[in-house]
Design a protein around this motif. Structure first.
Motif, PDB file in Angstrom:
ATOM      1  N   HIS A 104      -8.161 -13.593  -4.882  1.00 23.66           N
ATOM      2  CA  HIS A 104      -8.423 -12.659  -3.771  1.00 23.66           C
ATOM      3  C   HIS A 104      -7.481 -11.464  -3.773  1.00 23.66           C
TER       4      HIS A 104
ATOM      5  N   SER B 122     -11.105   1.673   1.484  1.00 23.84           N
ATOM      6  CA  SER B 122     -11.178   2.121   2.874  1.00 23.84           C
ATOM      7  C   SER B 122      -9.789   2.434   3.412  1.00 23.84           C
ATOM      8  N   SER B 123      -8.836   1.540   3.142  1.00 24.41           N
ATOM      9  CA  SER B 123      -7.463   1.754   3.644  1.00 24.41           C
ATOM     10  C   SER B 123      -6.866   3.020   3.049  1.00 24.41           C
TER      11      SER B 123
ATOM     12  N   SER C 136     -13.169  -2.845  -1.992  1.00 22.62           N
ATOM     13  CA  SER C 136     -13.695  -2.065  -0.850  1.00 22.62           C
ATOM     14  C   SER C 136     -12.694  -1.956   0.279  1.00 22.62           C
ATOM     15  N   LEU C 137     -11.921  -3.021   0.489  1.00 25.37           N
ATOM     16  CA  LEU C 137     -10.905  -2.968   1.550  1.00 25.37           C
ATOM     17  C   LEU C 137      -9.835  -1.934   1.213  1.00 25.37           C
TER      18      LEU C 137
ATOM     19  N   ILE D  32       0.819  -1.209   0.000  1.00 26.85           N
ATOM     20  CA  ILE D  32       0.000   0.000   0.000  1.00 26.85           C
ATOM     21  C   ILE D  32       0.855   1.262   0.000  1.00 26.85           C
ATOM     22  N   GLU D  33       2.070   1.154   0.556  1.00 29.11           N
ATOM     23  CA  GLU D  33       2.957   2.331   0.562  1.00 29.11           C
ATOM     24  C   GLU D  33       3.265   2.739  -0.877  1.00 29.11           C
TER      25      GLU D  33
ATOM     26  N   ASN E 282      -6.422  10.508   4.697  1.00 26.85           N
ATOM     27  CA  ASN E 282      -6.988  11.406   5.711  1.00 26.85           C
ATOM     28  C   ASN E 282      -5.966  11.691   6.791  1.00 26.85           C
ATOM     29  N   LEU E 283      -5.184  10.673   7.139  1.00 23.38           N
ATOM     30  CA  LEU E 283      -4.182  10.866   8.187  1.00 23.38           C
ATOM     31  C   LEU E 283      -3.103  11.858   7.785  1.00 23.38           C
TER      32      LEU E 283
ATOM     33  N   LYS F 143      -8.372   5.655   1.784  1.00 23.96           N
ATOM     34  CA  LYS F 143      -9.032   6.864   2.296  1.00 23.96           C
ATOM     35  C   LYS F 143      -8.512   7.216   3.676  1.00 23.96           C
ATOM     36  N   MET F 144      -8.394   6.190   4.526  1.00 23.84           N
ATOM     37  CA  MET F 144      -7.907   6.454   5.889  1.00 23.84           C
ATOM     38  C   MET F 144      -6.465   6.941   5.845  1.00 23.84           C
ATOM     39  N   ALA F 145      -5.629   6.303   5.016  1.00 21.34           N
ATOM     40  CA  ALA F 145      -4.222   6.689   4.956  1.00 21.34           C
ATOM     41  C   ALA F 145      -4.082   8.139   4.525  1.00 21.34           C
TER      42      ALA F 145
ATOM     43  N   LYS G 217     -14.365  -7.473  -3.093  1.00 20.62           N
ATOM     44  CA  LYS G 217     -14.006  -7.455  -1.674  1.00 20.62           C
ATOM     45  C   LYS G 217     -12.720  -6.670  -1.478  1.00 20.62           C
ATOM     46  N   GLU G 218     -11.716  -6.944  -2.312  1.00 17.62           N
ATOM     47  CA  GLU G 218     -10.428  -6.259  -2.165  1.00 17.62           C
ATOM     48  C   GLU G 218     -10.549  -4.791  -2.533  1.00 17.62           C
TER      49      GLU G 218
END
Lengths: 150, 441, 236
Positions: free
Chosen positions: C45, C57-58, C53-54, C19-20, C64-65, C60-62, C50-51
């Motif tokens: 997978h 979410s990750s 949406s995961l 993700i980095e 936002n931080l 967006k949070m990253a 499924k992946e």
């Protein structure tokens, strides 16, 4: 005086967590304020996404209540939930959120006391950890998890 | 868009049961079910019924009694219009789910027949092996079933073994099997008969005395009072021959100081060991055919207290008796009665109402990754051919395609598949979507 | 947004990029379309709904931080490697206001097909296409085919020495084969041991006597550039 009351989302398996929660209620045990209980038919219904979304939407901590190992009513649900939780914790670490915010607790139907104690402990640890960093970014005073202490 | 998952939510159930295995459990279950008017097909792979019951004094302290109990049931079995008995036959395939089981039985002649039971009982028992490892070959070794037969056949005269009078007998527990209480119970009963009726000297060696069964403690005390001598051992005793008698040597564990422990030597005419209890070697194959979960050590079902006694991971399939774990005859009987009762209750309404929670696959989204059939603990998901209008608009060719399908009658509504599907193609019908909405999108 | 699914190929195995790394690529953008794929990457997978949406979410949070919020539109089309599907995604990009880039979780083929049609918007890969492989057991995949262009499985009892032998030897094991394992990587089965065992059980050990000549990597494989198959009879 404004005080941080951590928001906890508890995904409760209906075979263990929910009865334990009901027992805690019957025994009039205190549970942390700002707690949201989300019942699921089996801990295995908890998607990895739920754990992340809960934090994305501002919860400070998430806990999954599941049956004890080798005790799952549906045989593998508790183990699936655990795997997914570990995966989510891994993701959190990579994006800069504390993995301790996610937790899984194995419990039995008659463990009302354990239910209440575990949640109380979690609230204390979350207080030490501090509010979800995502919510701090925005207006800290508008933080939903802040309450007035009398 | 046709609702490809629309199936009847209640399925009819016939009063038709398939029992696999004609031992004590199978016979008892078939007997009880037949008396409630349920038709039972009893399939036994050997030529004769009775399983291992012939080997043991199963139902009382009097050898030979077990025969009467079982033979009574077996007589009823062959006379009952509700029972079809097929010996020398095996289950070679089973398709479908609860409410639509299709069992393929291969008879001795090679002919295969199809049965359509509403419930299946696995009562296939276990096998025994006579293990003489470490014991010198001398004619001084016997197994528990040999002693059973000897006691049954010997009348008021003295006990003879290989033509010689039997004065001293040594039993060794906990070497052949771990935690099989049937061994302990049989040894107690045989020791008492040997002491009280034939005035033999009896020694019993054990690691831990497992008396946690009905009458266990009482039998132990009786044996002690009757003069049976018990010795505790940790490492395997040494076996040797002294003349024509067998010698068992072990340290005296009553002395806590290992260096000072004296050696005890026991000389006897006969050494008696329990047979080793092993799962039936065909259990694995049967597990695969029936899509049941394999337990530890090759037996049926996990060691999960939610499934103790008769429940299996699949609705409509039951596991009874020693094939799950060898147990005492009284327990086996109770279990068989419980199984019969549960099946009767299941079939009584004549219909099964699915739900309230049932998983449903959206065939359009299914990528046929095989995650859900592999994962479903209840074996409720298969890959099926759906029929419907041609909904392809680009490369469509034909109106049938393969996708995962959850059989509503077999589904337990746990939602594990829903959460695991990489295409998010499965939903849980009947779940309160609102409470999860906030966390699902 | 659901497009109709096809019973799809499942041979390509991919893994999500760290993700980095993805965050580095997305740094300049404020709004993206995150496109999964309902075929191979769903099966392993790595990039299904499924992946998607995961990951959304990750991410967006990253973001936002770090104080730079990222808006993400999520879609999971059935496939991305056919022009028609790619064109559908192009339509979505054009219809949606402000999409600056597409993060695609499909395999390398899907990314490139999309890029061919999406001329004005960057298409960023979110997964690494690793190999064509087999499911050893659920959740465990292993490389089986290297698309060498001239399949010799008939001569090796159905086990490929090009994909599975660490040295790609065509005629028997090297001296390092030990107890059925490879000297380069101990966990790997020696392909030639597998070939021997299989030919033996087929009663075809004689095939081992036939020398397999060196491959023509130039014409059979991609050493002389990307390969192409043309079926004149199928052309519309």
């Amino acid at each position: 005086m404004l005080v941080f009351i951590p928001k906890i989302v508890a995904f409760c398996c209906e075979q263990s967590g929910v009865p334990a929660a009901e027992m805690a209620e019957t025994l009039k045990l205190s549970v942390p304020a700002n707690l949201e209980i989300v019942p699921v038919p089996c801990a295995g219904r908890t998607e990895t996404l739920f754990l992340l979304k809960a934090l994305e939407r501002g919860a400070d901590g998430v806990i999954v209540f599941a049956c004890h190992e080798e005790n799952c009513q549906y045989l593998i649900g508790n183990m699936r939930a655990k795997s997914r939780l570990l995966y989510a914790q891994n993701l959190l670490q990579k994006i800069g959120l504390e993995k301790e915010r996610l937790e899984i607790c194995n419990i039995a139907t008659n463990s009302g006391v354990k239910f209440a104690e575990t949640l109380k402990d979690k609230a204390i640890r979350l207080k030490e950890l501090g509010p979800n960093p995502l919510t701090r970014i925005n207006d800290p005073l508008a933080h939903a998890n802040v309450g007035i202490k009398e | 868009m046709p609702d490809l998952n629309k199936v009847a939510q209640s399925i009819p159930l016939k009063r038709e049961v398939l029992v696999l295995g004609g031992g004590v459990s199978g016979i008892t279950i078939a007997d009880i079910l037949a008396r409630s008017g349920i038709h039972v097909t009893l399939v036994e792979k050997r030529k004769n019924l009775g399983g291992l019951s012939k080997q043991f004094c199963l139902f009382s302290n009097r050898p030979g009694d077990s025969d009467n109990r079982i033979s009574g049931k077996m007589a009823r079995l062959s006379e009952s219009p509700h029972i079809t008995l097929i010996t020398g036959a095996e289950l070679v395939g089973m398709e479908g789910h609860f409410g639509s089981f299709q069992a393929k039985i291969r008879k001795e002649s090679g002919e295969t027949i199809l049965l359509f039971p509403s419930a299946v009982v696995v009562a296939t028992g276990y096998i025994t092996r006579r293990d003489a490892k470490g014991i010198p070959d001398s004619g001084c070794l016997a197994f528990l079933s040999d002693m059973e037969r000897l006691i049954a056949e010997t009348g008021e005269s003295g006990l003879l073994w290989n033509g010689k009078p039997l004065n001293t007998v040594t039993f060794v527990l906990d070497q052949a099997n771990d935690d099989i209480k049937l061994d302990t119970s049989t040894v107690f009963k045989q020791s008492l008969v040997l002491r009280q009726k034939y005035n033999c000297q009896v020694y019993v060696l054990c690691k831990d005395l497992k008396v946690s069964f009905t009458s266990g403690e009482r039998l132990y005390r009786k044996a002690r009072e009757a003069g049976v001598l018990f010795f505790k051992y940790e490492e395997t005793p040494e076996y040797s021959l002294v003349g024509d008698r067998i010698c068992v040597a072990l340290p005296d564990n009553t002395n806590l100081k290992k260096e000072e422990q004296e050696k005890i030597t026991l000389l006897s005419d006969l050494l008696v060991l329990p047979e080793v209890c092993l799962p039936d070697p065909e259990a694995e194959q049967l597990c695969r055919i029936l899509r049941l979960r394999m337990g530890k050590g090759g037996r049926f079902m996990d060691d999960n207290p939610q499934f103790l006694r008769i429940r299996s991971n699949r609705r409509g399939v039951f596991v009874a008796g020693a094939c799950r774990f060898p147990q005492l005859p009284a327990e086996t009987l109770k279990e068989a009665e419980a199984a019969a009762q549960e099946i009767t209750a299941l079939l009584a309404p004549g219909v099964y109402e699915c739900g309230p929670l049932v998983a449903e696959v959206n065939a359009d989204k299914c990528a046929l990754c095989y995650t859900c059939p592999r994962l479903c603990p209840h074996s409720a998901i298969g890959i099926e051919r759906y029929a419907g209008k041609n909904v392809y608009y680009v490369l469509g060719n034909g109106d049938r395609w393969n996708a995962a399908r959850v059989e509503p009658a077999a589904c337990y509504g746990c939602g594990i598949c829903v959460a695991e599907c990489p295409a998010r193609a499965i939903s849980l019908r009947g779940e309160d979507a609102l409470s999860l909405d906030a966390y699902a999108k | 947004m659901q497009m109709l699914a096809l019973r799809s190929d499942q041979m390509i195995k991919a893994e999500q990029k760290p993700i980095e790394e993805i965050l580095t690529y997305l740094d300049p953008y404020k709004k993206i379309l995150l496109s999964g794929c309902g075929a191979c990457v769903t099966v392993c997978h790595a990039g299904g709904e499924k992946e998607v949406s995961l990951l959304a979410s990750s991410l967006k949070m990253a973001r936002n931080l770090t104080g730079k919020p990222l808006e993400i539109q999520e879609i999971t089309p059935a496939r991305q490697c056919e022009p028609e599907f790619a064109e559908e995604i192009v339509e979505i990009v054009e219809k949606t206001e402000g999409v600056e880039a597409v993060l695609s979780l499909s395999c390398g083929i899907g990314v490139q097909t999309l890029a061919r049609f999406l001329t004005k918007t960057p298409v960023i890969p979110g997964v690494n296409t690793v190999f064509m492989g087999e499911t050893v057991s659920h959740g465990v995949w292993e490389e089986r085919c290297q698309a060498c262009g001239n399949c010799l499985l008939e001569r090796t009892g159905g086990v490929c020495p090009i994909a599975r032998c660490s040295k790609q030897l065509l005629n028997g094991p090297c001296g390092g084969s030990s107890k059925g394992k490879c000297e380069i990587r101990q966990e790997t089965d020696c392909a030639w041991q597998l070939i021997y065992d299989r030919l033996k059980s087929l009663g075809q050990l004689d095939k081992l006597r036939e020398v397999i000549p060196a491959k023509n990597w130039g014409t059979e494989s991609r050493d002389k550039g990307p390969r192409r198959i043309v079926r004149e009879d199928l052309k519309i």
